[in-house]
Design a protein around this motif. Structure first.
Motif, PDB file in Angstrom:
ATOM      1  N   SER A   5       0.985  -1.222   0.079  1.00 45.31           N
ATOM      2  CA  SER A   5      -0.045  -0.041   0.039  1.00 45.31           C
ATOM      3  C   SER A   5       0.945   1.394  -0.061  1.00 45.31           C
ATOM      4  O   SER A   5       2.102   1.230   0.472  1.00 45.31           O
ATOM      5  N   PRO A  17      -5.498   0.561  -0.835  1.00 45.16           N
ATOM      6  CA  PRO A  17      -4.599   0.930  -1.488  1.00 45.16           C
ATOM      7  C   PRO A  17      -3.549   1.985  -0.819  1.00 45.16           C
ATOM      8  O   PRO A  17      -2.562   2.401  -1.149  1.00 45.16           O
ATOM      9  N   GLU A  76      -6.404   3.577   7.374  1.00 42.41           N
ATOM     10  CA  GLU A  76      -6.438   2.965   5.762  1.00 42.41           C
ATOM     11  C   GLU A  76      -7.383   3.778   4.851  1.00 42.41           C
ATOM     12  O   GLU A  76      -8.615   4.094   5.492  1.00 42.41           O
TER      13      GLU A  76
END
Length: 112
Positions: free
Chosen positions: A40, A84, A106
């Motif tokens: 990520s 991501p 996140e």
């Protein structure tokens, strides 16, 4: 050897730190090592807002052992993530802190 250097560097920083003095060189090292391990992309909260990303999850990671242990815990959580993007905010460690704390958030892409 690496752990000894961390203890010497972080310990020396804490020994000379006065109350409310930020010692953040450890956070920079964690960021560098995580970027090599995690697929990520690390961004800031400001970048997430600019990119209009949606927040998926936020969680706190705590280590009373060491900075290396905090890094390992963050990496373990992020390795399994399918999001991501992520951001990390570290606490402002002062000379009287006994733990290392990071808040990981996140993000996923903009939903239209």
């Amino acid at each position: 050897m690496k752990n000894i250097l961390w203890i010497m560097l972080f310990g020396a920083g804490c020994a000379f730190a006065q109350n409310d003095v930020v010692v953040d060189s450890s956070a920079d090292q964690i960021n560098k090592e995580l970027s090599a391990e995690i697929k990520s992309q690390r961004i800031t909260k400001e970048q997430a807002e600019e990119m209009e990303l949606n927040r998926a999850e936020s969680y706190e990671v705590v280590s009373t052992v060491s900075v290396d242990n905090l890094e390992m815990q963050i990496a373990e959580k992020l390795k399994d993530s399918i999001m991501p993007y992520y951001s990390i905010e570290f606490n402002d460690p002062t000379s009287n802190d006994e733990s290392f704390v990071a808040t990981v958030t996140e993000y996923f892409g903009k939903v239209e």
